[in-house]
Design a protein around this motif. Structure first.
Motif, PDB file in Angstrom:
ATOM      1  N   ALA A 152      39.351  38.625  22.517  1.00 53.02           N
ATOM      2  CA  ALA A 152      38.166  38.018  23.124  1.00 53.02           C
ATOM      3  C   ALA A 152      38.546  37.245  24.390  1.00 53.02           C
ATOM      4  N   VAL A 153      39.663  36.506  24.314  1.00 57.70           N
ATOM      5  CA  VAL A 153      40.142  35.769  25.484  1.00 57.70           C
ATOM      6  C   VAL A 153      40.512  36.736  26.605  1.00 57.70           C
ATOM      7  N   GLN A 154      41.193  37.830  26.253  1.00 57.29           N
ATOM      8  CA  GLN A 154      41.559  38.833  27.250  1.00 57.29           C
ATOM      9  C   GLN A 154      40.326  39.445  27.911  1.00 57.29           C
ATOM     10  N   PHE A 155      39.332  39.752  27.089  1.00 54.48           N
ATOM     11  CA  PHE A 155      38.108  40.360  27.630  1.00 54.48           C
ATOM     12  C   PHE A 155      37.398  39.407  28.582  1.00 54.48           C
ATOM     13  N   LEU A 156      37.250  38.143  28.171  1.00 57.93           N
ATOM     14  CA  LEU A 156      36.594  37.158  29.028  1.00 57.93           C
ATOM     15  C   LEU A 156      37.381  36.934  30.320  1.00 57.93           C
ATOM     16  N   GLY A 157      38.692  36.795  30.180  1.00 57.23           N
ATOM     17  CA  GLY A 157      39.526  36.552  31.352  1.00 57.23           C
ATOM     18  C   GLY A 157      39.536  37.726  32.311  1.00 57.23           C
ATOM     19  N   GLY A 158      39.724  38.923  31.769  1.00 58.80           N
ATOM     20  CA  GLY A 158      39.740  40.120  32.612  1.00 58.80           C
ATOM     21  C   GLY A 158      38.410  40.333  33.304  1.00 58.80           C
ATOM     22  N   SER A 159      37.322  40.118  32.572  1.00 61.12           N
ATOM     23  CA  SER A 159      35.985  40.292  33.140  1.00 61.12           C
ATOM     24  C   SER A 159      35.723  39.283  34.256  1.00 61.12           C
ATOM     25  N   TYR A 160      36.166  38.040  34.042  1.00 61.85           N
ATOM     26  CA  TYR A 160      35.932  37.006  35.059  1.00 61.85           C
ATOM     27  C   TYR A 160      36.730  37.291  36.329  1.00 61.85           C
ATOM     28  N   LEU A 161      37.991  37.689  36.182  1.00 65.20           N
ATOM     29  CA  LEU A 161      38.801  37.996  37.362  1.00 65.20           C
ATOM     30  C   LEU A 161      38.252  39.221  38.089  1.00 65.20           C
TER      31      LEU A 161
ATOM     32  N   THR B 102      39.047  30.102  36.463  1.00 65.53           N
ATOM     33  CA  THR B 102      40.057  31.095  36.839  1.00 65.53           C
ATOM     34  C   THR B 102      41.349  30.874  36.070  1.00 65.53           C
ATOM     35  N   ASN B 103      41.765  29.625  35.944  1.00 69.57           N
ATOM     36  CA  ASN B 103      42.998  29.341  35.214  1.00 69.57           C
ATOM     37  C   ASN B 103      42.787  29.390  33.713  1.00 69.57           C
ATOM     38  N   LEU B 104      41.699  28.814  33.249  1.00 73.82           N
ATOM     39  CA  LEU B 104      41.458  28.686  31.816  1.00 73.82           C
ATOM     40  C   LEU B 104      41.246  30.043  31.146  1.00 73.82           C
ATOM     41  N   LEU B 105      40.590  30.979  31.846  1.00 72.82           N
ATOM     42  CA  LEU B 105      40.286  32.278  31.256  1.00 72.82           C
ATOM     43  C   LEU B 105      41.354  33.339  31.531  1.00 72.82           C
TER      44      LEU B 105
ATOM     45  N   GLY C 208      40.348  40.125  51.842  1.00 75.02           N
ATOM     46  CA  GLY C 208      40.577  41.466  51.309  1.00 75.02           C
ATOM     47  C   GLY C 208      41.740  41.514  50.333  1.00 75.02           C
ATOM     48  N   ILE C 209      42.845  40.875  50.695  1.00 78.23           N
ATOM     49  CA  ILE C 209      44.017  40.851  49.828  1.00 78.23           C
ATOM     50  C   ILE C 209      43.708  40.141  48.511  1.00 78.23           C
ATOM     51  N   CYS C 210      43.041  38.982  48.612  1.00 84.84           N
ATOM     52  CA  CYS C 210      42.712  38.217  47.407  1.00 84.84           C
ATOM     53  C   CYS C 210      41.733  38.983  46.519  1.00 84.84           C
ATOM     54  N   ALA C 211      40.754  39.628  47.141  1.00 87.53           N
ATOM     55  CA  ALA C 211      39.781  40.407  46.372  1.00 87.53           C
ATOM     56  C   ALA C 211      40.468  41.539  45.619  1.00 87.53           C
ATOM     57  N   LEU C 212      41.385  42.212  46.289  1.00 84.33           N
ATOM     58  CA  LEU C 212      42.116  43.305  45.638  1.00 84.33           C
ATOM     59  C   LEU C 212      43.004  42.780  44.516  1.00 84.33           C
ATOM     60  N   LEU C 213      43.601  41.601  44.727  1.00 89.55           N
ATOM     61  CA  LEU C 213      44.458  41.010  43.694  1.00 89.55           C
ATOM     62  C   LEU C 213      43.642  40.653  42.455  1.00 89.55           C
ATOM     63  N   PHE C 214      42.505  39.966  42.658  1.00 93.09           N
ATOM     64  CA  PHE C 214      41.648  39.608  41.519  1.00 93.09           C
ATOM     65  C   PHE C 214      41.185  40.860  40.775  1.00 93.09           C
ATOM     66  N   THR C 215      40.774  41.872  41.540  1.00 91.56           N
ATOM     67  CA  THR C 215      40.282  43.111  40.931  1.00 91.56           C
ATOM     68  C   THR C 215      41.384  43.811  40.146  1.00 91.56           C
ATOM     69  N   ALA C 216      42.576  43.889  40.747  1.00 92.48           N
ATOM     70  CA  ALA C 216      43.690  44.576  40.095  1.00 92.48           C
ATOM     71  C   ALA C 216      44.106  43.879  38.803  1.00 92.48           C
TER      72      ALA C 216
ATOM     73  N   SER D 142      43.653  45.437  35.104  1.00 91.49           N
ATOM     74  CA  SER D 142      44.859  45.578  34.292  1.00 91.49           C
ATOM     75  C   SER D 142      44.677  44.961  32.906  1.00 91.49           C
ATOM     76  N   ILE D 143      44.072  43.776  32.864  1.00 94.86           N
ATOM     77  CA  ILE D 143      43.853  43.100  31.582  1.00 94.86           C
ATOM     78  C   ILE D 143      42.879  43.885  30.711  1.00 94.86           C
ATOM     79  N   LEU D 144      41.778  44.342  31.315  1.00 95.99           N
ATOM     80  CA  LEU D 144      40.774  45.095  30.556  1.00 95.99           C
ATOM     81  C   LEU D 144      41.301  46.458  30.122  1.00 95.99           C
ATOM     82  N   TRP D 145      42.140  47.058  30.945  1.00 94.74           N
ATOM     83  CA  TRP D 145      42.707  48.367  30.639  1.00 94.74           C
ATOM     84  C   TRP D 145      43.521  48.338  29.348  1.00 94.74           C
TER      85      TRP D 145
END
Length: 219
Positions: free
Chosen positions: A75-84, A131-134, A199-207, A211-214
């Protein structure tokens, strides 16, 4: 090891981790570059609050229980991955909208964004905190770090000192980063590189989010 050695070791490892590029680092850079020093400091405060909560939960054993409970940790992984992932896609959307506006001749005053000086700081604090907590990687880091370095027999004063040390180093580093990026000498260069940083930050957050959701997929 005596408690002083434990705290020194903890401080060294944590500070090295703080300086390594990641979602927290990227968020401070992006927010400061786009919204100015106050926004960057608010993000820094939120991130540090998240680190304080993580360290408190780890030292009290709560994070260890979450990490070892498959359902809770998923659940923590799902919330964190979804938020990032949300942060990444939102940043990409904002970048595309800004690019579109740049190609228009005029923008009515009513459509212009508020200056950073007029923006409330609470949303930035909340963004840093969440961002840090999740971030499930932060949970793993603090569980691993504190369980391997801080003994269960450490005194209450020692454990409180450890939490204060982790928080203090975090607020110092992230605030220093926000301040350095917003000085006159650096600010103009950072502003010019704004779209690239976004752009770099957006790609980092998305990646990181993907990765977490995958890893949660059942195969």
């Amino acid at each position: 090891m005596n408690e002083f050695t434990i705290l020194a070791t903890l401080a060294t490892i944590h500070f090295i981790a703080l300086m390594s590029p990641g979602p927290d680092f990227a968020l401070v850079v992006q927010s400061t570059a786009k919204h100015g020093r106050k926004a960057g400091l608010a993000i820094a405060t939120g991130l540090s609050a998240g680190i304080l909560i993580h360290s408190t939960l780890s030292l009290t054993g709560v994070s260890y229980l979450v990490h070892n409970n498959p359902a809770l940790y998923s659940a923590v992984q799902f919330l964190g991955g979804s938020y990032l992932l949300y942060l990444g896609l939102s940043s990409l959307k904002a970048l595309l909208q800004t690019s579109t506006l740049d190609h228009t001749e005029t923008v009515p005053d009513t459509q212009r964004p508020l200056s950073s000086a007029n923006k409330p700081l609470t949303p930035f604090f909340r963004k840093g905190l969440m961002t840090n907590l999740l971030n499930p990687k932060a949970l793993i880091f603090f569980v691993s770090l504190l369980s391997s370095i801080v003994p269960a027999t450490m005194s209450l004063v020692g454990k409180v000192s450890a939490m204060a040390l982790l928080w203090g180093l975090s607020i110092f580093w992230f605030s220093l980063l926000a301040y350095a990026l917003s000085t006159k000498r650096v600010a103009s260069k950072v502003e010019q590189a704004g779209p690239f940083i976004d752009g770099i930050c957006a790609l980092l957050f998305t990646a990181v989010g993907v990765s977490i959701l995958w890893h949660l997929l059942p195969f």
